[in-house]
Design a protein around this motif. Structure first.
Motif: not given
Ligand code: ZN
Ligand code: ADP
Length: 680
Positions: A372-374, A388-391, A394
């Protein structure tokens, strides 16, 4: 806070506060001195606008950019708030109106450029006007060390003392030094109530890609987001120009922006970007402070930014309205080399250079991340979070492998050749290629010669790039970029640490990029029709589209499809005043769209002509009974509209030739259609 929440709903149309807002509003309302640090898009303006409505008297707002002030004032007026600005951009009439409103004690918010504080009359004016609070936007402009320094901001402290009213300062810049300077200069060194809001921007999708065919990668990314406003940051001025050309050739509306342009040309681009929906600006980092567009839907980096802070700030310009936004950052070995060299060859003192390398390393670590980048980005800013689920990582976990062996082989090749060569030659040695250069230096006799045959050349390139990314090796600017090993590599060389690397991260070019939409396929045509409606209204009122309604509001309308004004009021971003002004017009679009989508429109889904079609449809609906609304009911068939959208006639006679449009219809709709057709 009851009254605050009532106003939040009735004036601004929001269902609740964003994180952090409620406390700040409360403190400002209570008359505390306040310093609020919130990420861009966190909703700072509301934190002084709402208290201003709850208090007697006028709140003076100091803000550095005239265009932004004017837009905020327009947006407030749209919401029924008495606001005005005194700037050099005013017409006489506007200034007159402000003075009248001040005299009549109607005005709640008075925006003012800092330059104005230099004039002697200002203090007298403000004293007379009954100012009860000061709000300072972009408060970091008082920092003499920052690049946004505004000398006139230094007068604000004086103003606060003279008026003796509370001051609330807002900024997105959180570093210690800037914060301390704000407190010294605006609050005479007495710490105000301070609010620090987290750095997360959950609506911004994060992604990195290794450069493969960089131009194609950017064009694909833009193609999948056709019609959405975006910025492409480039490392050089020349690239901004060529890339804007390439985007135009691909059918986008695009222009470039960099510091080498005339001030006037730059201003034109800024103004267009602010107003237009769907413009792509290719720019150097010079395109920054002057933009305050909440509905930027994507930001791409055609080249690696210079540090993790720069990256965060640049991607942070996307999605300020809270609706989903996407980012893509391209990078490759040349970027890493360029950024390292820039630090090494810069004029900064040694400790500063080492700090700059650290900030670059943090960004490279993010680029080469394996999870995960975030989480990694926020960790850099001292926040812990879960995946995060939005990178991109993910979305799709990367293939990783234990790279310890490969890295040790590469390090050995570097050391045994005296840290004097770049990747090309080193890879030849590892692969056992007896090139002229290898033979000339006797490198075929090294024990490392040919030990890396288990990987291909491009896999080795990926290994070297990642070694640079993990700061195990650095190109030496004084030795033509030859790699040197860093101390960070020693534990791996000594077999005291292991390292995980990513399999090749180069995404194979996909045949046709999938069109990304902000809403589901079913809702897309309605969203497009709502946008066309918004555009018509914005043009008529000469304001940016988001002043009418932000994207987020239109998206919610398209998804929830309110059927009555009461239901419409439940949509976020619609206050009483706006409901009264625009509600029924948007309702008409929605109820009109409940009819099944015509096959002629379906065929255009995802194409630029689709948007044109929708705009033609809106124009037609507006004129169905003529300009005065009393004429005979006329409409064109959907297939005629489709032909118009596809062939785009530029004159009335060309329009006549496509058939389906008799003289009567040309007379009724011709000019309105041409305005649309020649506008794209
Ligand atoms: Zn992520
Ligand atoms: P910034 O902190 O960058 O100055 P703005 O004040 O411009 O951000 O706000 C960003 C966006 O968020 C605006 O479109 C604003 O209308 C919206 N916004 C602010 N507060 C709320 C809220 N409580 N609910 C929903 N949207 C909000």
């Amino acid at each position: 806070m009851q009254r605050a929440e009532d106003l939040l709903a009735s004036v601004f149309g929001f269902a609740g506060f964003r994180p952090g807002q409620a406390e700040i509003v409360e403190a400002v309302k209570n008359g505390d001195n306040v310093l609020a640090i919130m990420p861009t898009g966190g909703g700072k303006s509301l934190c002084f606008q709402l208290p201003a409505l709850l208090q007697d008297g006028v709140t003076v707002v100091i803000s550095p950019l005239i265009a932004l002030m004017r837009d905020q004032v327009r947006a407030l007026k749209e919401a029924g708030v008495e606001a005005g600005a005194l700037t050099s951009g005013n017409t006489e009439e506007e200034t007159e109106d402000v003075f009248t409103a001040l005299d009549e004690r109607r005005l709640k918010l008075l925006y003012m450029a800092p330059e104005r504080l230099a004039s002697g009359g200002t203090l007298t004016l403000l004293r007379r006007a009954g100012v009860t609070a000061i709000a300072v936007d972009e408060a970091h402009c008082v920092s003499q060390w920052g690049h946004d320094f505004r000398p006139d901001y230094l007068r604000i402290g004086e103003l606060r003392r003279a008026l003796n009213v509370p001051l609330a300062a807002f900024t997105a810049t959180a570093d210690e030094e800037t914060r301390a300077e704000i407190i010294t200069r605006l609050f005479d060194g007495i710490a105000p109530s301070t609010f620090l809001r987290g750095f997360d921007r959950p609506n911004i999708h994060l992604a990195f890609e290794v450069k493969d065919q960089p131009r194609r990668q950017i064009l694909d990314f833009a193609a999948a987001r056709r019609g959405q406003s975006g910025i492409v940051y480039c490392a050089t001025r020349a690239k901004t120009e060529t890339l804007a050309g390439a985007l135009r050739e691909a059918g986008h509306v695009s222009c470039h922006y960099h510091g080498g342009m005339d001030a006037e040309d730059r201003r034109v681009v800024e103004a267009r970007f602010q107003r237009e929906d769907g413009l792509i600006v290719t720019a150097t980092v010079a395109f920054g402070m002057g933009i305050d567009k909440p509905d930027i839907r994507w930001v791409a980096h055609a080249d690696l930014p210079k540090s993790i802070e720069a990256y965060y700030q640049e991607i942070g310009r996307a999605g300020r309205d809270g609706a989903p936004a996407e980012t893509l950052t391209l990078y490759g070995p040349d970027d890493i080399r360029l950024r390292r060299t820039q630090v090494d060859e810069g004029l900064a003192p040694a400790d500063r250079k080492s700090a700059d390398h650290t900030r670059l390393n943090a960004l490279l670590g993010l680029a080469e991340a394996t999870a995960c980048r975030r989480q990694k980005l926020l960790a850099y800013f001292g926040e812990t979070s879960s995946a995060c689920g939005t990178c991109d990582l993910c979305d799709c976990a990367p293939d990783v492998f234990d790279g310890t062996e490969a890295v040790r082989k590469a390090l050995s090749a570097i050391l045994r050749t005296g840290e004097s060569f770049g990747a090309g030659h080193l890879i030849d040695i590892l692969l056992g290629n007896a090139t002229d250069k290898v033979v000339a230096r006797g490198h075929q006799d090294l024990p490392t010669f040919g030990v890396g045959k288990d990987l291909t050349r491009s896999q080795w390139q990926a290994v070297f790039r990642q070694m640079m990314g993990h700061d195990l090796i650095r190109p030496d600017a004084e030795r033509y970029g030859a790699f040197r090993m860093t101390d960070a590599a020693r534990p791996i060389l000594r077999d005291e640490a292991r390292i995980t690397l990513r399999q090749d991260t180069i995404r194979k070019a996909v045949a046709k990029p999938r069109v990304r939409s902000l809403v589901s396929e079913d809702d897309a045509p309605l969203l497009s029709a709502l946008k066309a409606k918004r555009r018509a209204l914005a043009e008529a009122a000469r304001v940016p589209a988001y002043v009418i309604f932000p994207d987020r509001t239109l998206i919610e309308m398209a998804e929830k499809r309110p059927g009555t004004l009461d239901e419409m009021m439940q949509i976020s971003g619609i206050g009483a005043k706006k409901l009264e002004k625009y509600g029924s017009q948007f309702l008409e679009v929605i109820t009109g769209a409940d009819e099944p989508v015509h096959p002629a429109r379906r065929k255009l889904a995802g194409q630029p002509a689709g948007t044109v079609f929708d705009r033609l449809l809106v124009a037609q609906a507006e004129l169905a009974r003529g300009y005065d609304g009393t004429g005979k009911h006329l409409t064109c068939t959907s297939s005629t509209l489709r032909k118009l959208a596809e062939t785009r006639p530029r004159t009335l006679s060309e329009m006549g030739k496509i058939g389906g449009l008799g003289d009567q219809k040309i007379e009724r709709f011709g000019q309105a259609f041409l305005d649309i057709l020649t506008d794209v």
